[in-house]
Design an enzyme around this catalytic site. Structure first.
Site, PDB file in Angstrom:
ATOM      1  N   GLN A  90      -4.794  -1.299   9.460  1.00  0.00           N
ATOM      2  CA  GLN A  90      -4.740  -2.639   8.880  1.00  0.00           C
ATOM      3  C   GLN A  90      -5.369  -3.649   9.836  1.00  0.00           C
ATOM      4  O   GLN A  90      -5.091  -3.654  11.037  1.00  0.00           O
ATOM      5  CB  GLN A  90      -3.266  -3.017   8.582  1.00  0.00           C
ATOM      6  CG  GLN A  90      -3.096  -4.325   7.843  1.00  0.00           C
ATOM      7  CD  GLN A  90      -3.674  -4.314   6.434  1.00  0.00           C
ATOM      8  OE1 GLN A  90      -3.750  -3.288   5.776  1.00  0.00           O
ATOM      9  NE2 GLN A  90      -4.092  -5.474   5.961  1.00  0.00           N
TER      10      GLN A  90
ATOM     11  N   LYS B 256       0.838  -1.208   0.000  1.00  0.00           N
ATOM     12  CA  LYS B 256       0.000   0.000   0.000  1.00  0.00           C
ATOM     13  C   LYS B 256       0.875   1.262   0.000  1.00  0.00           C
ATOM     14  O   LYS B 256       0.627   2.201  -0.755  1.00  0.00           O
ATOM     15  CB  LYS B 256      -0.933  -0.012   1.231  1.00  0.00           C
ATOM     16  CG  LYS B 256      -2.041  -1.052   1.100  1.00  0.00           C
ATOM     17  CD  LYS B 256      -2.848  -1.263   2.372  1.00  0.00           C
ATOM     18  CE  LYS B 256      -3.853  -2.402   2.158  1.00  0.00           C
ATOM     19  NZ  LYS B 256      -4.688  -2.710   3.300  1.00  0.00           N
TER      20      LYS B 256
ATOM     21  N   ASP C 279     -10.766   3.356   3.710  1.00  0.00           N
ATOM     22  CA  ASP C 279     -11.054   1.916   3.646  1.00  0.00           C
ATOM     23  C   ASP C 279     -12.564   1.669   3.527  1.00  0.00           C
ATOM     24  O   ASP C 279     -12.992   0.568   3.181  1.00  0.00           O
ATOM     25  CB  ASP C 279     -10.563   1.249   4.942  1.00  0.00           C
ATOM     26  CG  ASP C 279      -9.483   0.217   4.683  1.00  0.00           C
ATOM     27  OD1 ASP C 279      -9.322  -0.200   3.524  1.00  0.00           O
ATOM     28  OD2 ASP C 279      -8.808  -0.171   5.652  1.00  0.00           O
TER      29      ASP C 279
HETATM   30  N1  GUN Z   1      -7.126  -6.700   6.054  1.00  0.00           N
HETATM   31  C1  GUN Z   1      -7.480  -7.442   4.986  1.00  0.00           C
HETATM   32  N2  GUN Z   1      -7.997  -6.666   4.018  1.00  0.00           N
HETATM   33  C2  GUN Z   1      -7.986  -5.405   4.489  1.00  0.00           C
HETATM   34  C3  GUN Z   1      -8.383  -4.161   3.943  1.00  0.00           C
HETATM   35  O1  GUN Z   1      -8.887  -4.048   2.821  1.00  0.00           O
HETATM   36  N3  GUN Z   1      -8.204  -3.089   4.746  1.00  0.00           N
HETATM   37  C4  GUN Z   1      -7.678  -3.188   5.993  1.00  0.00           C
HETATM   38  N4  GUN Z   1      -7.563  -2.083   6.714  1.00  0.00           N
HETATM   39  N5  GUN Z   1      -7.294  -4.322   6.523  1.00  0.00           N
HETATM   40  C5  GUN Z   1      -7.439  -5.425   5.773  1.00  0.00           C
END
Ligand code: GUN
Length: 285
Positions: free
Chosen positions: A97, A53, A120
């Site tokens: 996350q 990311k 998100d």
């Molecule tokens: N863990 C697995 N997929 C995601 C996501 O799309 N966003 C976040 N913040 N955590 C995750």
């Protein structure tokens, strides 16, 4: 029939270029879009996702910062870190996350993120927007799937869309997004009786369960579009999805590989949401 492979990696490069142009425009207006990523603890898979990311932000010329917090951080301290980022004018998007350690209430964390920085799309406000059909920030994975379908000009309206998995991150928002595009949507869960009865009706089959080889060729309608959101590490180290790729690609019309399918698009949509957050901030000033 052999399916067309939807190359998410290649499509992501092209789509990211479009978002880079919007980043450049924002910079011309004196705004540098910024994303803060919070990771708590040492989950190895989370570390890989977070690294990718941050890398994607650099690629399009955005600011990004990693807040690497220890596994035993208190919930209060984590909430305070989010509050600080809510106030930080250089940050337009905040992502925590998941998963978080068990002693932390994930819902409290997600509700603390300012809605206008919730790139998100996990805040109740944004999830509510999805239900009402006027989404602000669509959650990145289903948004990435929608973008892949649109890029490949796969029609959604009136089609039978079957989603296997009902998670808050993928299954539920995916169902709402496809419903908004007038698909006939069925959501299956891990408890669904006779899964094949449903999957074999699907023109668009989206699978997000975390179970390798759950979907085999006999469960897929010839010519269907099969989107595999699963990411599973096998004992031999291989990374696979939830779909038996080799078998299903002989039946499907389109199929996403794992890796290199949905994953790169998820990250691209995070960039997109952060750019939109920065544009909205500029518009509001
Ligand atoms: N863990 C697995 N997929 C995601 C996501 O799309 N966003 C976040 N913040 N955590 C995750």
């Amino acid at each position: 029939m052999t399916a067309k492979i939807i190359d998410g990696k290649e499509i992501a490069v092209k789509v990211r270029q479009q978002w880079k142009e919007r980043v450049d425009k924002l910079k011309e207006s004196g705004i540098l879009p910024g994303l803060a990523v919070i990771i708590v603890g040492d989950n190895p898979a989370s570390r890989v996702y977070v690294r990718n990311k941050i890398k994607a932000c650099h690629e399009v010329g955005m600011h990004s910062e990693l807040h690497d917090l220890p596994e035993d951080i208190s919930e209060t301290m984590l909430l305070e870190a989010i509050e600080r980022l809510n106030q930080d004018k250089t940050i337009h998007g905040i992502l925590v996350q998941l998963p978080l350690p068990e002693h932390i209430d994930v819902n409290r964390v997600l509700e603390t993120i300012a809605v206008e920085k919730d790139v998100d799309g996990f805040h109740l406000y944004n999830l509510g927007g999805l239900v009402a059909g006027n989404t602000v920030f669509p959650p990145c994975t289903p948004y990435g799937v929608q973008c892949l379908l649109e890029y490949c000009e796969i029609s959604i309206e009136g089609e039978n869309a079957v989603i296997v998995g009902r998670s808050n991150i993928v299954g539920k928002p995916m169902a709402l997004m496809l419903l908004q595009k007038s698909a006939t949507v069925t959501v299956c869960t891990s408890k669904t009786k006779d899964l094949k009865q449903f999957t074999s009706l699907a023109d668009i089959l989206v699978v997000a369960t975390g179970k390798p080889n759950l979907i085999t060729a006999d469960m897929v309608k010839p010519g269907a579009t099969v989107i595999d959101v699963g990411i599973n590490r096998l004992d031999d180290g291989r990374l696979v999805g939830d779909v038996d790729f080799e078998g299903v690609k002989e039946v499907a019309g389109y199929i996403t590989p794992v890796p290199g399918g949905v994953g790169p698009m998820t990250i691209t949509m995070l960039v997109a949401n952060t750019v939109i957050a920065a544009e909205q901030k500029l518009g509001a000033e």
